[in-house]
Scaffold this motif. Structure first.
Motif, PDB file in Angstrom:
ATOM      1  N   ILE A 200       0.870  -1.176   0.000  1.00 22.69           N
ATOM      2  CA  ILE A 200       0.000   0.000   0.000  1.00 22.69           C
ATOM      3  C   ILE A 200       0.909   1.227   0.000  1.00 22.69           C
ATOM      4  O   ILE A 200       1.678   1.438   0.942  1.00 22.69           O
ATOM      5  CB  ILE A 200      -0.929   0.018   1.228  1.00 22.69           C
ATOM      6  N   HIS A 201       0.836   2.013  -1.042  1.00 19.74           N
ATOM      7  CA  HIS A 201       1.738   3.138  -1.195  1.00 19.74           C
ATOM      8  C   HIS A 201       1.308   4.321  -0.325  1.00 19.74           C
ATOM      9  O   HIS A 201       0.113   4.519  -0.060  1.00 19.74           O
ATOM     10  CB  HIS A 201       1.803   3.572  -2.660  1.00 19.74           C
ATOM     11  N   ARG A 202       2.284   5.071   0.092  1.00 21.71           N
ATOM     12  CA  ARG A 202       2.046   6.239   0.942  1.00 21.71           C
ATOM     13  C   ARG A 202       1.091   7.221   0.242  1.00 21.71           C
ATOM     14  O   ARG A 202       1.232   7.517  -0.940  1.00 21.71           O
ATOM     15  CB  ARG A 202       3.366   6.952   1.222  1.00 21.71           C
ATOM     16  N   GLY A 203       0.124   7.710   1.011  1.00 20.90           N
ATOM     17  CA  GLY A 203      -0.825   8.699   0.497  1.00 20.90           C
ATOM     18  C   GLY A 203      -2.044   8.092  -0.179  1.00 20.90           C
ATOM     19  O   GLY A 203      -3.014   8.805  -0.438  1.00 20.90           O
ATOM     20  N   MET A 204      -2.024   6.784  -0.466  1.00 18.40           N
ATOM     21  CA  MET A 204      -3.166   6.134  -1.114  1.00 18.40           C
ATOM     22  C   MET A 204      -4.246   5.818  -0.092  1.00 18.40           C
ATOM     23  O   MET A 204      -3.966   5.533   1.074  1.00 18.40           O
ATOM     24  CB  MET A 204      -2.730   4.850  -1.827  1.00 18.40           C
ATOM     25  N   GLN A 205      -5.504   5.872  -0.537  1.00 21.24           N
ATOM     26  CA  GLN A 205      -6.602   5.466   0.328  1.00 21.24           C
ATOM     27  C   GLN A 205      -6.509   3.960   0.578  1.00 21.24           C
ATOM     28  O   GLN A 205      -6.263   3.185  -0.352  1.00 21.24           O
ATOM     29  CB  GLN A 205      -7.949   5.810  -0.307  1.00 21.24           C
ATOM     30  N   VAL A 206      -6.693   3.570   1.831  1.00 20.63           N
ATOM     31  CA  VAL A 206      -6.676   2.144   2.177  1.00 20.63           C
ATOM     32  C   VAL A 206      -8.073   1.593   1.936  1.00 20.63           C
ATOM     33  O   VAL A 206      -9.054   2.056   2.521  1.00 20.63           O
ATOM     34  CB  VAL A 206      -6.269   1.939   3.647  1.00 20.63           C
ATOM     35  N   ILE A 207      -8.165   0.611   1.041  1.00 15.38           N
ATOM     36  CA  ILE A 207      -9.459   0.070   0.654  1.00 15.38           C
ATOM     37  C   ILE A 207      -9.584  -1.385   1.095  1.00 15.38           C
ATOM     38  O   ILE A 207      -8.581  -2.060   1.384  1.00 15.38           O
ATOM     39  CB  ILE A 207      -9.684   0.205  -0.859  1.00 15.38           C
ATOM     40  N   VAL A 208     -10.780  -1.857   1.124  1.00 11.91           N
ATOM     41  CA  VAL A 208     -11.091  -3.187   1.667  1.00 11.91           C
ATOM     42  C   VAL A 208     -10.253  -4.302   1.044  1.00 11.91           C
ATOM     43  O   VAL A 208      -9.696  -5.144   1.772  1.00 11.91           O
ATOM     44  CB  VAL A 208     -12.599  -3.477   1.502  1.00 11.91           C
ATOM     45  N   PRO A 209     -10.110  -4.378  -0.287  1.00  9.34           N
ATOM     46  CA  PRO A 209      -9.367  -5.512  -0.852  1.00  9.34           C
ATOM     47  C   PRO A 209      -7.889  -5.545  -0.473  1.00  9.34           C
ATOM     48  O   PRO A 209      -7.233  -6.567  -0.662  1.00  9.34           O
ATOM     49  CB  PRO A 209      -9.534  -5.314  -2.366  1.00  9.34           C
ATOM     50  N   GLN A 210      -7.338  -4.445   0.059  1.00 12.86           N
ATOM     51  CA  GLN A 210      -5.922  -4.413   0.411  1.00 12.86           C
ATOM     52  C   GLN A 210      -5.642  -4.988   1.795  1.00 12.86           C
ATOM     53  O   GLN A 210      -4.487  -5.160   2.170  1.00 12.86           O
ATOM     54  CB  GLN A 210      -5.400  -2.976   0.362  1.00 12.86           C
ATOM     55  N   VAL A 211      -6.681  -5.280   2.549  1.00 16.94           N
ATOM     56  CA  VAL A 211      -6.536  -5.721   3.934  1.00 16.94           C
ATOM     57  C   VAL A 211      -6.915  -7.198   4.032  1.00 16.94           C
ATOM     58  O   VAL A 211      -7.838  -7.665   3.356  1.00 16.94           O
ATOM     59  CB  VAL A 211      -7.398  -4.860   4.871  1.00 16.94           C
ATOM     60  N   GLU A 212      -6.214  -7.932   4.879  1.00 14.96           N
ATOM     61  CA  GLU A 212      -6.412  -9.375   4.995  1.00 14.96           C
ATOM     62  C   GLU A 212      -7.872  -9.730   5.278  1.00 14.96           C
ATOM     63  O   GLU A 212      -8.602  -8.995   5.936  1.00 14.96           O
ATOM     64  CB  GLU A 212      -5.538  -9.937   6.132  1.00 14.96           C
ATOM     65  N   GLY A 213      -8.277 -10.867   4.735  1.00 17.67           N
ATOM     66  CA  GLY A 213      -9.617 -11.361   5.001  1.00 17.67           C
ATOM     67  C   GLY A 213     -10.666 -10.853   4.027  1.00 17.67           C
ATOM     68  O   GLY A 213     -11.779 -11.350   4.002  1.00 17.67           O
ATOM     69  N   SER A 214     -10.321  -9.877   3.188  1.00 20.76           N
ATOM     70  CA  SER A 214     -11.324  -9.314   2.292  1.00 20.76           C
ATOM     71  C   SER A 214     -11.237  -9.869   0.885  1.00 20.76           C
ATOM     72  O   SER A 214     -12.235 -10.040   0.218  1.00 20.76           O
ATOM     73  CB  SER A 214     -11.189  -7.785   2.256  1.00 20.76           C
ATOM     74  N   THR A 215     -10.020 -10.164   0.434  1.00 22.76           N
ATOM     75  CA  THR A 215      -9.859 -10.689  -0.929  1.00 22.76           C
ATOM     76  C   THR A 215      -8.876 -11.865  -0.919  1.00 22.76           C
ATOM     77  O   THR A 215      -7.990 -11.937  -1.771  1.00 22.76           O
ATOM     78  CB  THR A 215      -9.342  -9.587  -1.875  1.00 22.76           C
ATOM     79  N   ALA A 216      -9.048 -12.709   0.019  1.00 18.39           N
ATOM     80  CA  ALA A 216      -8.112 -13.820   0.159  1.00 18.39           C
ATOM     81  C   ALA A 216      -8.030 -14.630  -1.130  1.00 18.39           C
ATOM     82  O   ALA A 216      -9.039 -15.076  -1.672  1.00 18.39           O
ATOM     83  CB  ALA A 216      -8.550 -14.717   1.314  1.00 18.39           C
TER      84      ALA A 216
END
Length: 230
Positions: free
Chosen positions: A128-144
């Protein structure tokens, strides 16, 4: 002869006196009719004026509603979670890794988090690059299983595509000034349904090496097409 003349004269004088005292009915009637006509015109003018006032009032209400709608769904400030620094794939997200940023509602990603508590303690599934919005698919458990090694997420705004489902493999084609350009293949991570007056953002898992070229073509091209396998 003399007597007759006087009587006639008296008769004439009497007629003149009578004509002076008796009002002209036609003249009186004419004035009454004229007054009625003027009153009728005034009433019609008042009705038109009242109608115009009502129309102006209604238009002002509609204009106010339009401004409220535009502000609420486009320019209203909302909170989103952004990366305060680069977050490596598999790293546990800490409080220092993220920050809250205010953006307009129209710039918020539909799957962006609104509070750091939603992501702190979880692991990043990709860089996840600095300054980017953190979205659901980037976090564990959401797009396994959907974002594999060597892949990154690429959001595409309003692509031309058939109905898509999570996990579909698509071919990405951009229409440039020189003609169509095949950018490669990607996996659909999320494809929300289109909504009136809202941009549709399709999230793709693409090879990291192809991501910059795809992002540039998606921004500079006339349109982006997604073709599914049959």
């Amino acid at each position: 002869m003399r007597v007759f003349f006087r009587r006639k004269k008296d008769s004439v004088e009497t007629d003149q006196l009578s004509s002076e005292r008796v009002p002209d009915v036609r003249a009186v009637g004419g004035r009454a009719t004229g007054e009625k006509a003027v009153t009728g015109r005034d009433a019609a003018g008042n009705k038109k004026l009242g109608f115009r006032i009502r129309v102006a009032f209604l238009l002002s209400i509609l204009a106010g509603a339009s401004v409220f709608y535009l502000y609420t769904f486009t320019y209203r400030p909302v909170d989103v979670v952004v990366a305060a620094r680069d977050i490596a794939p598999g790293a546990e997200i800490t409080q220092a890794d993220v920050a809250v940023k205010r953006v307009s509602a129209g710039d918020r990603h539909p799957e962006a988090y609104a509070s750091p508590q939603q992501v702190v303690g979880k692991r990043a599934q990709e860089k996840i690059h600095r300054g980017m919005q953190v979205i659901v698919p980037q976090v564990e458990g959401s797009t396994a299983g959907l974002v594999g090694p060597g892949q990154t997420l690429l959001p595409l705004k309003n692509p031309v595509a058939p109905p898509l489902s999570t996990g579909d493999t698509v071919t990405v084609v951009a229409v440039m000034n020189e003609g169509p350009l095949v950018l490669g293949q990607a996996v659909v991570v999320s494809a929300p349904q289109s909504k009136p007056n809202e941009d549709r953002v399709v999230l793709l898992a693409v090879p990291e090496g192809d991501a910059p070229r795809m992002a540039y073509a998606a921004q500079a091209g006339k349109a982006v097409y997604l073709f599914t396998r049959h």
